[in-house]
Design a protein around this motif. Structure first.
Motif, short mmCIF file in Angstrom:
data_model
loop_
_atom_site.label_atom_id
_atom_site.label_comp_id
_atom_site.label_asym_id
_atom_site.label_seq_id
_atom_site.Cartn_x
_atom_site.Cartn_y
_atom_site.Cartn_z
N SER A 1 6.12 10.59 -9.20
CA SER A 1 4.80 10.52 -9.85
C SER A 1 4.23 9.14 -10.09
O SER A 1 2.92 9.16 -10.28
CB SER A 1 4.88 11.11 -11.22
OG SER A 1 5.95 10.45 -12.08
N GLY A 2 4.96 8.17 -10.11
CA GLY A 2 4.35 6.86 -10.02
C GLY A 2 4.16 6.01 -8.69
O GLY A 2 4.20 4.86 -8.62
N TRP A 3 4.21 6.81 -7.48
CA TRP A 3 3.95 6.26 -6.31
C TRP A 3 2.81 5.16 -6.18
O TRP A 3 2.96 4.05 -5.67
CB TRP A 3 3.88 7.32 -5.27
CG TRP A 3 2.63 8.07 -5.42
CD1 TRP A 3 2.33 9.14 -6.38
CD2 TRP A 3 1.32 7.79 -4.73
NE1 TRP A 3 0.84 9.53 -6.28
CE2 TRP A 3 0.27 8.57 -5.41
CE3 TRP A 3 0.93 6.83 -3.96
CZ2 TRP A 3 -1.05 8.78 -4.93
CZ3 TRP A 3 -0.21 6.75 -3.52
CH2 TRP A 3 -1.54 7.80 -3.99
N TRP A 4 1.88 5.48 -6.89
CA TRP A 4 0.51 4.80 -6.78
C TRP A 4 0.79 3.28 -7.47
O TRP A 4 -0.26 2.47 -7.19
CB TRP A 4 -0.70 5.34 -7.18
CG TRP A 4 -0.44 5.90 -8.85
CD1 TRP A 4 0.23 6.95 -9.15
CD2 TRP A 4 -0.93 5.14 -9.96
NE1 TRP A 4 0.09 6.97 -10.47
CE2 TRP A 4 -0.55 5.87 -11.04
CE3 TRP A 4 -1.70 3.93 -10.07
CZ2 TRP A 4 -0.74 5.70 -12.31
CZ3 TRP A 4 -2.11 3.55 -11.54
CH2 TRP A 4 -1.52 4.19 -12.34
N LEU A 5 1.54 3.04 -8.14
CA LEU A 5 1.92 1.86 -9.05
C LEU A 5 2.46 0.94 -8.05
O LEU A 5 2.44 -0.37 -8.53
CB LEU A 5 2.82 2.01 -10.25
CG LEU A 5 1.99 3.00 -11.36
CD1 LEU A 5 3.03 3.14 -12.46
CD2 LEU A 5 0.70 2.26 -11.93
N LEU A 6 3.08 1.29 -6.73
CA LEU A 6 3.51 0.29 -5.70
C LEU A 6 4.73 -0.69 -6.48
O LEU A 6 4.56 -1.94 -6.15
CB LEU A 6 2.35 -0.59 -5.62
CG LEU A 6 1.33 0.03 -4.76
CD1 LEU A 6 0.30 -1.14 -4.36
CD2 LEU A 6 1.47 0.71 -3.37
N ALA B 1 0.88 -1.17 0.01
CA ALA B 1 -0.13 -0.10 -0.02
C ALA B 1 0.88 1.18 0.18
O ALA B 1 1.95 1.07 0.22
CB ALA B 1 -0.86 -0.05 1.11
N ALA B 2 0.26 2.33 -0.53
CA ALA B 2 1.00 3.70 -0.45
C ALA B 2 -0.05 4.74 -0.15
O ALA B 2 -1.23 4.46 -0.57
CB ALA B 2 1.77 3.73 -1.87
N ILE B 3 0.62 5.93 0.08
CA ILE B 3 0.01 6.87 0.47
C ILE B 3 0.53 8.10 -0.09
O ILE B 3 1.75 8.40 0.32
CB ILE B 3 -0.48 7.08 1.93
CG1 ILE B 3 -1.55 8.05 2.49
CG2 ILE B 3 0.52 7.08 2.84
CD1 ILE B 3 -2.14 8.05 3.66
N TYR C 1 -3.59 0.58 -3.07
CA TYR C 1 -3.50 -0.78 -2.40
C TYR C 1 -3.14 -1.73 -3.48
O TYR C 1 -3.93 -1.73 -4.50
CB TYR C 1 -4.75 -1.15 -1.39
CG TYR C 1 -4.87 -0.28 -0.34
CD1 TYR C 1 -5.70 0.77 -0.41
CD2 TYR C 1 -4.25 -0.76 1.03
CE1 TYR C 1 -6.03 1.48 0.87
CE2 TYR C 1 -4.54 -0.01 2.13
CZ TYR C 1 -5.12 1.26 2.13
OH TYR C 1 -5.52 1.83 3.03
N ALA C 2 -2.59 -2.77 -3.06
CA ALA C 2 -2.49 -3.97 -4.14
C ALA C 2 -3.87 -4.66 -3.94
O ALA C 2 -4.42 -4.82 -2.83
CB ALA C 2 -1.31 -4.71 -3.47
#
Length: 124
Positions: free
Chosen positions: A101-106, A49-51, A59-60
């Protein structure tokens, strides 16, 4: 530089819960995203998961419903609440910061700073 220190891991029985913490220090003003990753023996590190600092979360897919990521900006601390733990959740859990910028890609390769990890072991 940013330093990350995880805590809260341990040994629990299947169905139990844990809350992992990650304390950040150093140039924390430069952090816009943080995340949790895990690595089981013999397996690749995977995103959990990332925020983002604006409150957005990622979330995965297989984590949804059992894992909750949160942060306390005043304390520079990241949390991961894990419920209904399963033996397959056994892994070293790592905190990471600044995924760009790609933080949400985990993707682990996107994150710049890493902690040493905290071990989670779930017994059946």
């Amino acid at each position: 530089q940013v330093q990350l220190v995880e805590s809260g891991g341990g040994s629990v029985q299947s169905g139990g819960s844990l809350r992992l913490s990650c304390a950040a220090s150093g140039y924390t003003y430069s952090i816009y995203s943080m995340g949790w990753f895990r690595q089981a023996p013999g397996k690749e590190r995977e995103g959990v998961a990332a925020i983002h600092s604006d409150g957005g979360t990622s979330y995965a897919e297989f984590m949804k419903g059992r894992f909750t990521i949160s942060q306390d900006n005043a304390k520079n601390t990241l949390y991961l609440q894990i419920n209904s733990l399963k033996p397959e959740d056994t892994a070293m859990y790592y905190c990471a910061a600044e995924g760009g910028s790609g933080w949400w890609l985990l993707r682990p390769a996107d994150f710049r700073y890493w902690g040493q990890g905290t071990q989670v072991t779930v017994s059946s």
